[in-house]
Design a protein around this motif. Structure first.
Motif, mmCIF file in Angstrom:
data_model
loop_
_atom_site.group_PDB
_atom_site.id
_atom_site.type_symbol
_atom_site.label_atom_id
_atom_site.label_comp_id
_atom_site.label_asym_id
_atom_site.label_seq_id
_atom_site.Cartn_x
_atom_site.Cartn_y
_atom_site.Cartn_z
ATOM 1 N N ARG A 146 -2.694 14.660 0.565
ATOM 2 C CA ARG A 146 -1.339 14.528 1.102
ATOM 3 C C ARG A 146 -0.307 14.683 -0.006
ATOM 4 O O ARG A 146 0.726 15.303 0.199
ATOM 5 C CB ARG A 146 -1.183 13.191 1.824
ATOM 6 C CG ARG A 146 -1.914 13.178 3.152
ATOM 7 C CD ARG A 146 -1.724 11.879 3.870
ATOM 8 N NE ARG A 146 -2.493 11.899 5.106
ATOM 9 C CZ ARG A 146 -2.049 11.459 6.261
ATOM 10 N NH1 ARG A 146 -0.854 10.938 6.347
ATOM 11 N NH2 ARG A 146 -2.809 11.517 7.328
ATOM 12 N N SER A 176 0.328 4.258 0.437
ATOM 13 C CA SER A 176 0.110 5.268 1.475
ATOM 14 C C SER A 176 0.945 4.961 2.715
ATOM 15 O O SER A 176 1.383 5.886 3.412
ATOM 16 C CB SER A 176 -1.377 5.368 1.833
ATOM 17 O OG SER A 176 -1.852 4.178 2.410
ATOM 18 N N THR A 188 -6.801 12.330 2.784
ATOM 19 C CA THR A 188 -6.821 11.483 1.589
ATOM 20 C C THR A 188 -5.442 11.467 0.944
ATOM 21 O O THR A 188 -4.606 12.334 1.192
ATOM 22 C CB THR A 188 -7.841 12.008 0.558
ATOM 23 O OG1 THR A 188 -7.420 13.294 0.104
ATOM 24 C CG2 THR A 188 -9.234 12.087 1.168
ATOM 25 N N ASN A 189 -5.233 10.474 0.104
ATOM 26 C CA ASN A 189 -3.943 10.342 -0.570
ATOM 27 C C ASN A 189 -3.650 11.536 -1.476
ATOM 28 O O ASN A 189 -2.522 12.024 -1.521
ATOM 29 C CB ASN A 189 -3.901 9.048 -1.385
ATOM 30 C CG ASN A 189 -3.846 7.827 -0.511
ATOM 31 O OD1 ASN A 189 -3.205 7.823 0.527
ATOM 32 N ND2 ASN A 189 -4.532 6.774 -0.933
ATOM 33 N N TYR A 190 -4.661 11.996 -2.198
ATOM 34 C CA TYR A 190 -4.439 13.108 -3.125
ATOM 35 C C TYR A 190 -4.107 14.410 -2.393
ATOM 36 O O TYR A 190 -3.254 15.178 -2.831
ATOM 37 C CB TYR A 190 -5.662 13.311 -4.029
ATOM 38 C CG TYR A 190 -5.784 12.252 -5.098
ATOM 39 C CD1 TYR A 190 -4.804 12.086 -6.067
ATOM 40 C CD2 TYR A 190 -6.886 11.412 -5.138
ATOM 41 C CE1 TYR A 190 -4.913 11.119 -7.045
ATOM 42 C CE2 TYR A 190 -7.016 10.438 -6.107
ATOM 43 C CZ TYR A 190 -6.016 10.302 -7.062
ATOM 44 O OH TYR A 190 -6.134 9.333 -8.030
ATOM 45 N N PHE A 239 -6.475 5.296 1.931
ATOM 46 C CA PHE A 239 -5.416 5.680 2.856
ATOM 47 C C PHE A 239 -5.431 4.737 4.041
ATOM 48 O O PHE A 239 -6.455 4.487 4.654
ATOM 49 C CB PHE A 239 -5.579 7.122 3.335
ATOM 50 C CG PHE A 239 -4.562 7.490 4.372
ATOM 51 C CD1 PHE A 239 -3.257 7.715 4.017
ATOM 52 C CD2 PHE A 239 -4.904 7.551 5.712
ATOM 53 C CE1 PHE A 239 -2.303 8.025 4.976
ATOM 54 C CE2 PHE A 239 -3.972 7.852 6.668
ATOM 55 C CZ PHE A 239 -2.661 8.096 6.302
ATOM 56 N N ASN A 278 0.865 -1.171 0.000
ATOM 57 C CA ASN A 278 0.000 0.000 0.000
ATOM 58 C C ASN A 278 0.909 1.230 0.000
ATOM 59 O O ASN A 278 1.657 1.456 0.943
ATOM 60 C CB ASN A 278 -0.916 0.000 1.226
ATOM 61 C CG ASN A 278 -1.973 1.066 1.146
ATOM 62 O OD1 ASN A 278 -1.761 2.128 0.572
ATOM 63 N ND2 ASN A 278 -3.125 0.790 1.736
ATOM 64 N N TYR A 323 2.196 9.024 -2.276
ATOM 65 C CA TYR A 323 0.774 9.283 -2.051
ATOM 66 C C TYR A 323 0.006 9.388 -3.366
ATOM 67 O O TYR A 323 -1.132 8.933 -3.471
ATOM 68 C CB TYR A 323 0.574 10.548 -1.218
ATOM 69 C CG TYR A 323 0.774 10.314 0.258
ATOM 70 C CD1 TYR A 323 0.013 9.384 0.948
ATOM 71 C CD2 TYR A 323 1.729 11.027 0.973
ATOM 72 C CE1 TYR A 323 0.187 9.158 2.294
ATOM 73 C CE2 TYR A 323 1.917 10.818 2.329
ATOM 74 C CZ TYR A 323 1.139 9.881 2.984
ATOM 75 O OH TYR A 323 1.311 9.653 4.325
ATOM 76 N N ALA A 329 -0.582 5.907 -4.599
ATOM 77 C CA ALA A 329 -1.680 5.282 -3.848
ATOM 78 C C ALA A 329 -3.026 5.779 -4.350
ATOM 79 O O ALA A 329 -3.974 5.002 -4.486
ATOM 80 C CB ALA A 329 -1.528 5.569 -2.354
ATOM 81 N N GLY A 330 -3.105 7.063 -4.634
ATOM 82 C CA GLY A 330 -4.354 7.615 -5.150
ATOM 83 C C GLY A 330 -4.697 7.089 -6.528
ATOM 84 O O GLY A 330 -5.846 6.734 -6.808
ATOM 85 N N GLN A 351 3.629 7.495 4.169
ATOM 86 C CA GLN A 351 3.617 7.929 5.568
ATOM 87 C C GLN A 351 4.991 7.765 6.197
ATOM 88 O O GLN A 351 5.458 8.651 6.908
ATOM 89 C CB GLN A 351 2.566 7.153 6.353
ATOM 90 C CG GLN A 351 2.333 7.726 7.727
ATOM 91 C CD GLN A 351 1.156 7.087 8.439
ATOM 92 O OE1 GLN A 351 0.773 5.954 8.149
ATOM 93 N NE2 GLN A 351 0.574 7.814 9.362
#
Length: 148
Positions: A86, A13, A82-84, A132, A11, A122, A125-126, A17
Motif C-alpha cells: 500500500r 495502518s 500489506t502495508n508495504y 495491517f 496502528n 503505511y 506501519a510496515g 487507511q
C-alpha cells in the motif's frame, strides 16, 4: 472497536487507511476540477480520477464483494493487502501527481501531498512491524464476511 478506539490504537495502518479515504475525495474533486485545463494537465487530472477509483477498492474491501468486477481487477487490488504494498502504490500515485508540477502548478499538488502522507503512514506501519489492520467502519475484518 469504535472509530475512536481505532484511532487510539496507534496502528499506523488505520491512519493510512483513513488518509486514503480522504485521498479518494480529494483525488476525485481535484481530478474533476483540473480536467478543464487545455494543456497536458488534463492527462494528470484523468490519472488522478483513476487513482480515486483504485483507492476506493483498495481501502474499502466491502466494495469488492458487492460491485461486479473482473477477476483480473480483483487480483490486482488484492496485491495491496500489506502495508508495504500500500505504501508503494500510494507513493507511485503521489510521484505521478508531483510530476504534474512540471506542466503547471495546480491544485493537484494537494493530492500529491495527501497521497504521500498516506504512503508514509503505511510505511511507518510496515517499519514498526504492525500488521495491517483494516478499519471495521470501512468494511474490514468481519463486515465483508457478514454480507455473504
Amino acid at each position: 472497536m469504535t472509530l475512536a478506539e481505532e484511532f487510539k490504537s496507534r496502528n499506523f495502518s488505520i491512519y493510512g487507511q483513513w488518509t486514503g479515504v480522504l485521498c479518494i475525495f480529494l483525488c476525485f474533486a481535484l481530478g474533476i476540477a483540473n480536467i478543464f485545463h487545455f494543456n497536458l494537465l488534463i492527462i494528470f487530472s484523468v490519472i488522478c480520477l483513476v487513482c480515486a477509483f483504485i483507492i476506493i477498492f483498495i481501502e474499502i474491501p466491502l466494495l469488492l464483494r458487492i460491485c461486479p468486477t473482473s477477476q483480473g481487477f480483483d487480483s490486482f487490488i488484492r496485491r495491496f493487502e500489506t502495508n508495504y504494498m500500500r505504501a508503494a502504490i500510494y507513493a507511485i500515485m503521489s510521484v505521478i501527481q508531483w510530476i504534474s508540477i512540471s506542466v503547471a502548478a495546480s491544485s493537484l499538488i494537494a493530492a500529491a501531498v495527501m497521497l504521500l502522507v498516506a504512503a508514509l503512514f503505511y510505511l511507518a506501519a510496515g517499519i514498526k512491524g504492525q500488521a495491517f489492520q483494516g478499519s471495521k467502519t470501512l468494511g474490514g475484518q468481519g463486515v465483508a464476511q457478514m454480507i455473504i
